[in-house]
Design an enzyme around this catalytic site. Structure first.
Site, PDB file in Angstrom:
ATOM      1  N   GLY A  17       0.819  -1.201   0.000  1.00 58.31           N
ATOM      2  CA  GLY A  17       0.000   0.000   0.000  1.00 58.31           C
ATOM      3  C   GLY A  17       0.851   1.249   0.000  1.00 58.31           C
ATOM      4  CG  ASN A  18      -0.580   4.529  -1.432  1.00 60.03           C
ATOM      5  OD1 ASN A  18      -1.344   5.281  -0.825  1.00 60.03           O
ATOM      6  ND2 ASN A  18      -0.964   3.829  -2.494  1.00 60.03           N
ATOM      7  NE  ARG A  19       3.780   8.596   4.721  1.00 60.16           N
ATOM      8  CZ  ARG A  19       4.398   9.751   4.478  1.00 60.16           C
ATOM      9  NH1 ARG A  19       5.316   9.828   3.556  1.00 60.16           N
ATOM     10  NH2 ARG A  19       4.054  10.836   5.143  1.00 60.16           N
TER      11      ARG A  19
END
Length: 219
Positions: A17-19
């Site tokens: 995923g990512n932030r």
């Protein structure tokens, strides 16, 4: 308006995923609704407290998880949309397969995960774009300086073929997971048509000003 960050499952516990918090996309959706638009907000892993800011009689919220689910929802919603603002942070890759059970160190499979590339959602939107439809892309970059950020935005807008590209510098303390943001908005002719900074709502309003101008004048 897609918002948030997709999660690509590795096993029932882990994901790539990512932030992205989705705050900017939510602000873009709410700003459009406040201007009188009917909006479909497609959220990928956006916390309820953030998503609540988009609650409005003219906003329909759809929740998705993976890049494939987001692609399907965006394709469906864009069929009759005048404007698509691709504000979501979509994972470029996903695991080739997701394990049905939690992987452990004993399995030895966590040291190397085979990845496959996700479909380019923006490329699909541009290829299917109707006459009169405006496609706006977002690009999160880690640039050396303002000139580098501008050049990255110009190159990406050319490559993606979008009408406008909103590009912002991200990293520790910038862009993601913050209430404020700063954007360069790149348009046709490699021109920076607008710059905006402030709260994510203020940035969203500046973005819609640029979109309205582009739809009126082509610039």
């Amino acid at each position: 308006v897609p918002a948030g960050g997709t999660h690509e499952p590795i096993d029932p516990v882990r994901f790539l995923g990512n932030r992205s918090s989705g705050r900017q996309g939510v602000a873009v959706a709410r700003a459009a609704a406040d201007r009188g638009a009917d909006v479909t907000l497609i959220t990928a892993h956006v916390e309820e407290a953030v998503r609540a800011d988009a609650v409005h009689p003219h906003v329909t919220i759809v929740s998705v998880g993976t890049a494939a689910e987001l692609s399907e929802a965006v394709t469906r919603a864009s069929d009759d949309a005048d404007v698509v603002v691709m504000a979501a942070a979509v994972a470029d890759y996903r695991p080739a397969s997701a394990a049905e059970r939690k992987l452990s160190k004993e399995d030895g499979r966590l040291t190397a995960i085979e990845l496959v590339e996700n479909d380019d959602i923006v490329a699909g939107l541009v290829a299917a774009r109707r006459s009169g439809q405006t496609i706006v892309g977002f690009a999160a970059e880690t640039a050396a300086d303002a000139a580098d950020l501008r050049e990255r935005g110009i190159r990406k807008r050319r490559r993606k073929g979008v009408d406008l590209l909103a590009v912002n510098d991200v990293g520790e303390g910038r862009g993601f997971e913050r209430p404020d943001n700063a954007l360069l908005i790149v348009g046709p002719g490699d021109e920076v048509v607008a710059e905006a900074s402030g709260t994510k709502r203020e940035v969203a309003d500046a973005l819609w000003d640029a979109i309205a101008s582009q739809r009126t004048t082509g610039r």
